[in-house]
Design a protein around this motif. Structure first.
Motif, mmCIF file in Angstrom:
data_model
loop_
_atom_site.group_PDB
_atom_site.id
_atom_site.type_symbol
_atom_site.label_atom_id
_atom_site.label_comp_id
_atom_site.label_asym_id
_atom_site.label_seq_id
_atom_site.Cartn_x
_atom_site.Cartn_y
_atom_site.Cartn_z
ATOM 1 N N HIS A 551 0.854 -1.189 0.000
ATOM 2 C CA HIS A 551 0.000 0.000 0.000
ATOM 3 C C HIS A 551 0.892 1.241 0.000
ATOM 4 N N PHE A 552 0.526 2.231 -0.820
ATOM 5 C CA PHE A 552 1.318 3.448 -0.949
ATOM 6 C C PHE A 552 0.497 4.644 -0.490
ATOM 7 N N ASP A 553 1.050 5.405 0.481
ATOM 8 C CA ASP A 553 0.455 6.673 0.915
ATOM 9 C C ASP A 553 1.493 7.756 0.681
ATOM 10 N N THR A 554 1.146 8.737 -0.143
ATOM 11 C CA THR A 554 2.159 9.722 -0.525
ATOM 12 C C THR A 554 1.589 11.131 -0.527
ATOM 13 N N SER A 555 2.478 12.086 -0.279
ATOM 14 C CA SER A 555 2.158 13.510 -0.355
ATOM 15 C C SER A 555 3.459 14.252 -0.566
ATOM 16 N N ALA A 556 3.373 15.578 -0.618
ATOM 17 C CA ALA A 556 4.586 16.387 -0.796
ATOM 18 C C ALA A 556 5.508 16.281 0.405
ATOM 19 N N ALA A 557 5.000 15.767 1.543
ATOM 20 C CA ALA A 557 5.818 15.637 2.758
ATOM 21 C C ALA A 557 6.511 14.286 2.853
ATOM 22 N N GLY A 558 6.252 13.372 1.908
ATOM 23 C CA GLY A 558 6.912 12.081 1.952
ATOM 24 C C GLY A 558 5.984 10.950 1.588
ATOM 25 N N THR A 559 6.513 9.726 1.670
ATOM 26 C CA THR A 559 5.773 8.534 1.260
ATOM 27 C C THR A 559 5.896 7.448 2.317
ATOM 28 N N THR A 560 4.823 6.691 2.503
ATOM 29 C CA THR A 560 4.848 5.510 3.367
ATOM 30 C C THR A 560 4.388 4.312 2.546
ATOM 31 N N VAL A 561 5.211 3.274 2.518
ATOM 32 C CA VAL A 561 4.862 2.012 1.859
ATOM 33 C C VAL A 561 4.661 0.979 2.968
ATOM 34 N N SER A 562 3.507 0.357 3.012
ATOM 35 C CA SER A 562 3.197 -0.566 4.101
ATOM 36 C C SER A 562 2.658 -1.879 3.568
ATOM 37 N N LEU A 563 2.708 -2.898 4.414
ATOM 38 C CA LEU A 563 2.183 -4.214 4.077
ATOM 39 C C LEU A 563 1.756 -4.914 5.351
ATOM 40 N N LEU A 564 0.859 -5.883 5.213
ATOM 41 C CA LEU A 564 0.332 -6.628 6.349
ATOM 42 C C LEU A 564 0.434 -8.108 6.028
ATOM 43 N N ILE A 565 1.123 -8.865 6.897
ATOM 44 C CA ILE A 565 1.282 -10.307 6.664
ATOM 45 C C ILE A 565 0.879 -11.063 7.921
ATOM 46 N N PRO A 566 0.495 -12.333 7.775
ATOM 47 C CA PRO A 566 0.118 -13.132 8.944
ATOM 48 C C PRO A 566 1.295 -13.242 9.925
ATOM 49 N N ARG A 567 0.955 -13.210 11.215
ATOM 50 C CA ARG A 567 1.999 -13.298 12.245
ATOM 51 C C ARG A 567 2.418 -14.748 12.454
ATOM 52 N N LYS A 568 3.684 -15.019 12.178
ATOM 53 C CA LYS A 568 4.276 -16.332 12.451
ATOM 54 C C LYS A 568 5.623 -16.097 13.116
ATOM 55 N N GLU A 569 5.952 -16.964 14.058
ATOM 56 C CA GLU A 569 7.202 -16.789 14.796
ATOM 57 C C GLU A 569 7.967 -18.095 14.809
ATOM 58 N N ARG A 570 9.268 -18.002 14.545
ATOM 59 C CA ARG A 570 10.128 -19.184 14.562
ATOM 60 C C ARG A 570 10.552 -19.471 15.993
ATOM 61 N N VAL A 571 10.260 -20.666 16.466
ATOM 62 C CA VAL A 571 10.684 -21.037 17.817
ATOM 63 C C VAL A 571 12.181 -21.271 17.808
ATOM 64 N N GLN A 572 12.794 -21.173 18.999
ATOM 65 C CA GLN A 572 14.246 -21.185 19.088
ATOM 66 C C GLN A 572 14.851 -22.488 18.587
ATOM 67 N N ASN A 573 14.285 -23.635 18.992
ATOM 68 C CA ASN A 573 14.886 -24.906 18.580
ATOM 69 C C ASN A 573 14.749 -25.136 17.090
ATOM 70 N N GLU A 574 13.658 -24.601 16.501
ATOM 71 C CA GLU A 574 13.502 -24.701 15.046
ATOM 72 C C GLU A 574 14.584 -23.918 14.342
ATOM 73 N N SER A 575 14.885 -22.714 14.873
ATOM 74 C CA SER A 575 15.934 -21.880 14.282
ATOM 75 C C SER A 575 17.274 -22.565 14.351
ATOM 76 N N LEU A 576 17.538 -23.230 15.484
ATOM 77 C CA LEU A 576 18.821 -23.908 15.645
ATOM 78 C C LEU A 576 18.937 -25.090 14.688
ATOM 79 N N ASN A 577 17.822 -25.829 14.518
ATOM 80 C CA ASN A 577 17.869 -26.984 13.626
ATOM 81 C C ASN A 577 18.138 -26.574 12.198
ATOM 82 N N ARG A 578 17.644 -25.416 11.831
ATOM 83 C CA ARG A 578 17.869 -24.958 10.465
ATOM 84 C C ARG A 578 19.288 -24.469 10.288
#
Length: 578
Positions: A551-578
């Motif tokens: 999503h783009f919100d813009t004006s003469a004062a600047g621009t904001t580009v934003s996005l929304l994604i599902p919240r997922k979190e990598r658990v610590q042991n999963e990170s280590l295994n990878r």
């Protein structure tokens, strides 16, 4: 006295030729290094006391080889002040003060407890020279020869003032030793510091040249190793490696066969034949570097093989040995620790280049080829700009160049990781962005300020390069020709179910005619085509659906580009295994 000064200068030459001492000088803020520097220069100061010239009350000079003690009525002309001054200039106020205290106490003991003022004068000389030295050390430099001479002159003047005030034959003694002591200690300080400065500067220049050569070598071999281990690629890479190193012969193998051999031994180390040396077979089997200092250790079955020393390093990609890099000498004496370290570093670079090529190849084979291909891309202009920036810094700031080289390594490592995974942690994404910013802000100092405001866990997952693409887009397009006061903010927040990422700038805004096309199609401009935003948008919608598009919100004062994604979190042991 000239002989005594000469002895101190000889000791300086000996010291600077010892790599351990040069390392201590550079690590003067480390307490262990500080303690060792105190011991070294305190020994110098004690030697200066012991090799002094004895002066009797009737101004007779008594020169002895080793002056362990003297009557309370006698004095000494020595180079103690020189040793204390140099210790302060090299090690700072802690080293200077400590050395001055040791030297002063030893001088009092040497004089059978008389002339206690030498303790105070020596400590003051060490403290003053250390404070002056600290100002130069903070700038990572040493005073020049003329400045060092003036400092030595000033420190000896402090010593003369104490002798004049507190010594019993003060005026007569100062009158006798003033000029020779002032001149010799001043000259000695200047020569000592110039010796240290010259060697340190020469070492830094040598490292800068070596780093530049390694960068150039890596740049020239990149097209061949990144294309995979083939006979043609290996042969061309081996020729380049031999050109940039001192090795007599260079060999490259895959996990079973010789791919290339350039130099002595090429008559029997022939491509398309199986690896024949026992040394190479052990490296392939164990994945461990091997060093040979004789023909017997190399284990070549050919009776006339001229190769007499070797370093064989495994080329490892994703934990598997895919081949070896072999570097040979015909004279075993030519193989030194420097060549061993160089070979190890080059093997690491070539392994990374192979991994880059393999990642690119694998990305074409996976189900989500379009996404992975995007994540594996490396902007060639960014790469060559970074190489040119680092090369330029070689001549002015070798330490900064080495730091940027590490950041470039981080940038490529995270690029490779992004080529293997469709989601990475926020922490990994920030490391990638920080590496990119370090390189870009070196090219354009003070042009951009980038800030992070993160209100979520560093372990939340998002597509690779999400923030990096948006930050790069803002830096390249938001500010036009404005050279200062350009700000970019990265905002990451969360709800129970989603993560919101926004990249905001205070630039000139986006043209309304262009806005509907951004993220959807290629947009022609002077600084790019908008392909990165289009690809990022395609990845987001491909992974999470249309609700995650940009999503783009813009004006003469600047621009904001934003996005929304599902919240997922990598658990610590999963990170280590990878």
């Amino acid at each position: 006295m000239m002989q005594r000064v000469g002895l101190i200068i000889i000791l300086a030459f000996v010291l600077v030729n010892v790599s351990y001492f040069r390392r201590l000088v550079k690590e003067h803020d480390n307490w262990t290094a500080t303690g060792i520097l105190i011991l070294i220069f305190a020994a110098f100061a004690v030697i200066s006391n012991l090799t002094g010239v004895e002066i009797t009350p009737h101004n007779n000079l008594i020169s002895s080889t080793w002056l362990t003690g003297l009557p309370a009525t006698d004095s000494i002309a020595n180079t103690r002040t020189l040793a204390i001054t140099v210790s302060g200039l090299v090690g700072g106020p802690v080293v200077g003060t400590a050395v001055g205290l040791v030297a002063g106490i030893h001088r009092v003991i040497q004089g059978n407890g008389s002339d206690l003022f030498y303790i105070a004068s020596s400590v003051i000389v060490g403290l003053l020279s250390g404070m002056i030295g600290r100002k130069y050390l903070d700038k990572n430099q040493y005073p020049g020869m003329a400045i060092a001479a003036l400092i030595g002159l000033g420190m000896e003047a402090v010593q003369m003032a104490f002798i004049f005030i507190f010594s019993t034959p003060g005026f007569e003694l100062v009158q006798l030793i003033f000029f020779p002591m002032m001149i010799l200690n001043s000259a000695g300080t200047a020569i000592f510091m110039s010796v240290i400065s010259a060697y340190i500067h020469q070492e830094e220049q040598l490292r800068a040249v070596q780093t530049h050569d390694v960068l150039e070598l890596a740049d020239r071999t990149l097209p061949f190793f990144s294309s995979g281990l083939s006979e043609t690629n290996a042969q061309q890479a081996a020729v380049i490696i031999r050109e940039y190193t001192n090795f007599d012969a260079i060999g490259i193998t895959d996990a079973s066969d010789v791919l290339a051999h350039v130099g002595p031994g090429s008559d029997h180390h022939i491509p398309e034949k199986e690896v024949m040396t026992d040394l190479s077979k052990r490296v392939i089997a164990t994945g461990q570097m091997r060093i040979a200092h004789s023909k017997a250790e190399i284990g070549c079955p050919h009776p006339g093989c001229p190769l007499a020393a070797a370093v064989v390093i495994p080329l490892i990609v994703q934990g598997h040995v895919v081949g070896t890099l072999k570097m040979y000498f015909t004279n075993p004496k030519d193989l030194t620790p420097v060549e061993e370290q160089l070979a190890t570093g080059l093997a690491s670079i070539f392994s990374s280049q192979l991994a880059l090529g393999m990642a690119e190849e694998q990305s074409k084979l996976v189900k989500d080829a379009e996404i992975k291909s995007l994540q594996a891309q490396v902007n060639p202009h960014f790469f060559f700009n970074a190489i040119n920036t680092i090369s330029a810094l070689m001549r002015t700031d070798a330490d900064k160049a080495r730091t940027l080289l590490l950041q470039l390594s981080t940038y490529f490592r995270t690029n490779l990781q992004g080529a293997r995974e469709t989601e990475i942690s926020l922490q990994q994404e920030r490391e990638h962005v920080n590496a990119y910013l370090s390189l870009e802000q070196t090219r354009f100092p003070d042009k951009y300020t980038v800030g992070f405001d993160v209100e979520t866990s560093e372990n939340v997952l998002l597509p690779p390069f999400t923030i990096q693409v948006l930050v790069e887009n803002a830096m390249r397009h938001a500010f036009g020709n404005r050279r200062h006061d350009n700000h970019v903010w990265v905002l990451v927040s969360e709800t129970k179910t989603h993560i919101q990422v926004a990249v905001k700038d205070d630039g000139l805004g986006i043209d309304e005619g262009v806005l509907p096309q951004l993220g959807k199609q290629v947009v022609a401009s002077a600084n790019g085509s908008g392909t990165a935003l289009e690809n990022l948008n395609a990845r987001l919608t491909g992974l999470y659906g249309q609700e995650s598009r940009l999503h783009f919100d813009t004006s003469a004062a600047g621009t904001t580009v934003s996005l929304l994604i599902p919240r997922k979190e990598r658990v610590q042991n999963e990170s280590l295994n990878r």
